[in-house]
Scaffold this motif. Structure first.
Motif, short mmCIF file in Angstrom:
data_model
loop_
_atom_site.label_atom_id
_atom_site.label_comp_id
_atom_site.label_asym_id
_atom_site.label_seq_id
_atom_site.Cartn_x
_atom_site.Cartn_y
_atom_site.Cartn_z
N THR A 40 0.83 -1.19 0.00
CA THR A 40 0.00 0.00 0.00
C THR A 40 0.86 1.25 0.00
OG1 THR A 40 -1.80 -1.09 1.14
CG2 THR A 40 -1.72 1.31 1.27
N GLN A 41 0.55 2.18 -0.89
CA GLN A 41 1.26 3.46 -0.93
C GLN A 41 0.36 4.53 -0.38
OE1 GLN A 41 3.04 4.44 -4.75
NE2 GLN A 41 2.96 2.29 -5.36
N ARG A 42 0.92 5.48 0.36
CA ARG A 42 0.13 6.57 0.89
C ARG A 42 0.87 7.87 0.71
NH1 ARG A 42 1.28 9.17 5.22
NH2 ARG A 42 -0.91 9.62 5.62
N ARG A 43 0.16 8.94 0.81
CA ARG A 43 0.76 10.27 0.72
C ARG A 43 1.49 10.57 2.02
NH1 ARG A 43 -2.14 13.96 1.25
NH2 ARG A 43 -1.47 15.52 -0.20
N ASN A 44 2.65 11.14 1.93
CA ASN A 44 3.44 11.41 3.13
C ASN A 44 4.34 12.60 2.85
OD1 ASN A 44 4.39 10.78 5.78
ND2 ASN A 44 6.25 9.97 4.84
N PRO A 45 4.43 13.59 3.72
CA PRO A 45 3.69 13.67 4.98
C PRO A 45 2.27 14.22 4.77
CG PRO A 45 5.11 15.57 4.77
CD PRO A 45 5.38 14.71 3.55
N ARG A 46 1.47 14.17 5.83
CA ARG A 46 0.12 14.69 5.77
C ARG A 46 0.17 16.21 5.68
NH1 ARG A 46 -3.46 10.70 7.56
NH2 ARG A 46 -5.08 12.20 8.10
N ARG A 47 -0.69 16.77 4.84
CA ARG A 47 -0.73 18.23 4.68
C ARG A 47 -1.79 18.87 5.56
NH1 ARG A 47 0.16 18.31 -1.91
NH2 ARG A 47 2.31 17.60 -1.80
N HIS A 48 -2.78 18.08 5.99
CA HIS A 48 -3.86 18.60 6.83
C HIS A 48 -4.13 17.58 7.94
CE1 HIS A 48 -4.51 21.35 3.47
NE2 HIS A 48 -4.55 20.29 2.69
N GLU A 86 -7.09 15.07 7.13
CA GLU A 86 -7.22 14.46 5.81
C GLU A 86 -7.31 12.94 5.92
OE1 GLU A 86 -2.83 13.82 3.87
OE2 GLU A 86 -3.55 15.89 3.99
N VAL A 87 -7.92 12.34 4.91
CA VAL A 87 -8.02 10.89 4.84
C VAL A 87 -6.86 10.35 4.02
CG1 VAL A 87 -10.52 10.94 5.06
CG2 VAL A 87 -9.50 10.94 2.78
N ASP A 88 -6.53 9.09 4.24
CA ASP A 88 -5.51 8.42 3.43
C ASP A 88 -6.08 8.05 2.08
OD1 ASP A 88 -3.35 8.54 5.10
OD2 ASP A 88 -3.69 6.59 6.01
N VAL A 89 -5.30 8.26 1.02
CA VAL A 89 -5.74 7.88 -0.32
C VAL A 89 -4.59 7.12 -0.99
CG1 VAL A 89 -6.78 8.65 -2.48
CG2 VAL A 89 -7.13 9.98 -0.40
N PRO A 90 -4.34 5.89 -0.57
CA PRO A 90 -3.29 5.09 -1.21
C PRO A 90 -3.67 4.72 -2.64
CG PRO A 90 -4.52 3.74 0.33
CD PRO A 90 -5.01 5.16 0.51
N VAL A 91 -2.69 4.48 -3.47
CA VAL A 91 -2.95 4.23 -4.89
C VAL A 91 -3.75 2.95 -5.08
CG1 VAL A 91 -0.77 3.01 -5.30
CG2 VAL A 91 -1.89 4.25 -7.18
N ASP A 92 -3.56 1.93 -4.21
CA ASP A 92 -4.34 0.71 -4.41
C ASP A 92 -5.82 0.93 -4.11
OD1 ASP A 92 -3.93 0.96 -1.70
OD2 ASP A 92 -3.27 -1.10 -1.38
N LEU A 93 -6.14 1.86 -3.20
CA LEU A 93 -7.54 2.21 -2.96
C LEU A 93 -8.14 2.88 -4.20
CD1 LEU A 93 -10.09 2.76 -1.28
CD2 LEU A 93 -8.94 4.80 -0.38
N ARG A 135 -7.15 2.55 -7.24
CA ARG A 135 -7.29 1.51 -8.27
C ARG A 135 -8.60 0.75 -8.10
NH1 ARG A 135 -5.00 1.01 -12.96
NH2 ARG A 135 -7.22 1.22 -13.40
N ARG A 136 -8.94 0.40 -6.85
CA ARG A 136 -10.18 -0.32 -6.61
C ARG A 136 -11.40 0.55 -6.92
NH1 ARG A 136 -7.61 -1.76 -1.80
NH2 ARG A 136 -9.08 -0.52 -0.57
N LEU A 137 -11.34 1.82 -6.55
CA LEU A 137 -12.46 2.72 -6.83
C LEU A 137 -12.72 2.83 -8.32
CD1 LEU A 137 -11.67 5.64 -4.35
CD2 LEU A 137 -13.68 4.17 -4.26
N VAL A 138 -11.66 3.02 -9.09
CA VAL A 138 -11.81 3.15 -10.54
C VAL A 138 -12.32 1.85 -11.14
CG1 VAL A 138 -10.56 3.49 -12.71
CG2 VAL A 138 -10.08 4.98 -10.75
N ASP A 139 -11.72 0.74 -10.75
CA ASP A 139 -12.07 -0.54 -11.35
C ASP A 139 -13.51 -0.93 -11.03
OD1 ASP A 139 -9.51 -0.59 -12.29
OD2 ASP A 139 -8.82 -2.22 -11.01
N GLU A 140 -13.96 -0.66 -9.80
CA GLU A 140 -15.31 -1.04 -9.40
C GLU A 140 -16.37 -0.15 -10.03
OE1 GLU A 140 -16.50 -3.52 -7.70
OE2 GLU A 140 -14.63 -4.47 -7.08
N GLN A 141 -16.11 1.14 -10.07
CA GLN A 141 -17.14 2.07 -10.52
C GLN A 141 -17.07 2.37 -12.01
OE1 GLN A 141 -17.95 5.41 -7.92
NE2 GLN A 141 -17.03 4.38 -6.16
N PHE A 142 -15.89 2.21 -12.61
CA PHE A 142 -15.74 2.48 -14.04
C PHE A 142 -14.94 1.34 -14.67
CE2 PHE A 142 -15.96 6.60 -11.82
CZ PHE A 142 -17.14 7.08 -12.38
N PRO A 143 -15.56 0.18 -14.80
CA PRO A 143 -14.82 -1.00 -15.29
C PRO A 143 -14.22 -0.82 -16.68
CG PRO A 143 -17.21 -1.41 -15.18
CD PRO A 143 -16.96 -0.14 -14.45
#
Length: 306
Positions: A2-10, A13-20, A22-30
């Motif tokens: 899992t990759q995450r943004r680092n360091p936190r700017r706020h 803020e929520v974590d938005v790792p690239v694998d998350l 990827r899942r959002l795009v693949d599930e909602q826009f196959p």
């Protein structure tokens, strides 16, 4: 992994790792499952931004809010992108799809057409008189858009300067060792009393260098992050003069905008208000934004208009 943004700017803020993502795009826009997904960490402060690479001419940009405050503005951002599109000769965002909250991510999100160009925050624009003319043309075209009966909302930049007293005081208190606090405090005591007399016009609202894309000749090609589009003090978009230009190019921008007297001085004041918050807030998490604030304030102090 899992990759995450680092360091936190706020802090919120929520974590938005690239694998998350990827899942959002693949599930909602196959239909886009086969496209390469690549984080663009320098392209947002309140959004996580990813390039979604497709066939030539079909590259997309995935923008996911990092905070509830940014997520709450998605509808306004989509409406602003629709309103602005085609109103200037410069490219502006085009929303092509809207994502929904999903497991692991609590907010709505957007997919936009990826616009070509080099962000101006990676280029020395200090003496760019051609860019100054282009940007003034954009400002003028946005000002000419109809208000449709709208007025300034009363929040954020664009109304009475003195309403930012508490924010400026906090920023200066946190900027010891980073800025000449005494000189900036003395200057703010003059800025804060400047009256708001010009009628509202439509403005972009956030003409920082990172929201401008330049073509290969260094001229303005596209303007990003249009969620703040709306009626405000016409001086607000003039703040770009101090973010981007030194004296001669700044004067080209001023003349091309037709900015005179109080409006021009208030433009400098709005540049102050925005820049003073960048230095300390992003000192550790986004050095480029912090440096922008420092550079802008140095320009203001070198040539104070009050």
């Amino acid at each position: 992994m899992t990759q995450r943004r680092n360091p936190r700017r706020h802090p919120d803020e929520v974590d938005v790792p690239v694998d998350l993502v990827r899942r959002l795009v693949d599930e909602q826009f196959p239909a886009w499952r086969g496209r390469r997904l690549e984080p663009l960490p320098g392209r947002g402060t309140v959004n996580a931004v990813f390039a979604l690479t497709g066939p030539v001419g079909e590259d997309l940009l995935v923008r996911l809010p990092l905070r509830a405050e940014a997520a709450a503005g998605l509808d306004a951002e989509r409406a602003a992108a629709h309103e602005l599109r085609g109103r200037t000769r410069f490219a502006t965002p085009e929303v092509v799809a809207t994502g929904e909250p999903w497991e692991g991510f609590p907010f709505g999100w957007t997919v936009l057409r990826l616009l070509p160009g080099t962000p101006a925050d990676g280029v020395d624009t200090a003496a760019s008189e051609g860019l100054a003319r282009d940007l003034a043309e954009f400002v003028g075209a946005v000002r000419a858009m109809p208000l449709h009966g709208r007025r300034f909302s009363g929040t954020g930049r664009g109304g009475d300067l003195h309403r930012h007293d508490a924010w400026v005081a906090e920023c200066l208190q946190r900027s010891g060792g980073l800025l000449d606090v005494a000189a900036l405090q003395a200057l703010w005591s003059k800025f804060r009393t400047l009256p708001h007399v010009s009628a509202d016009v439509v403005t972009h609202g956030d003409l920082v260098p990172g929201n401008l894309l330049l073509d290969d000749a260094g001229r303005l090609g596209a303007v990003l992050d249009v969620g703040g589009l709306g009626p405000t003090d016409p001086a607000l978009d003039l703040l770009a003069a101090w973010h981007l230009f030194d004296g001669p190019a700044r004067e080209v921008f001023r003349r091309a905008c037709g900015a005179e007297g109080l409006d021009w001085v208030r433009g400098q004041a709005w540049a102050f208000v925005q820049a003073v918050g960048l230095v300390w807030y992003y000192a550790d998490s986004h050095p480029g934004m912090s440096s922008l604030g420092t550079r802008t304030l140095a320009r203001v102090l070198q040539d104070p208009l009050v």
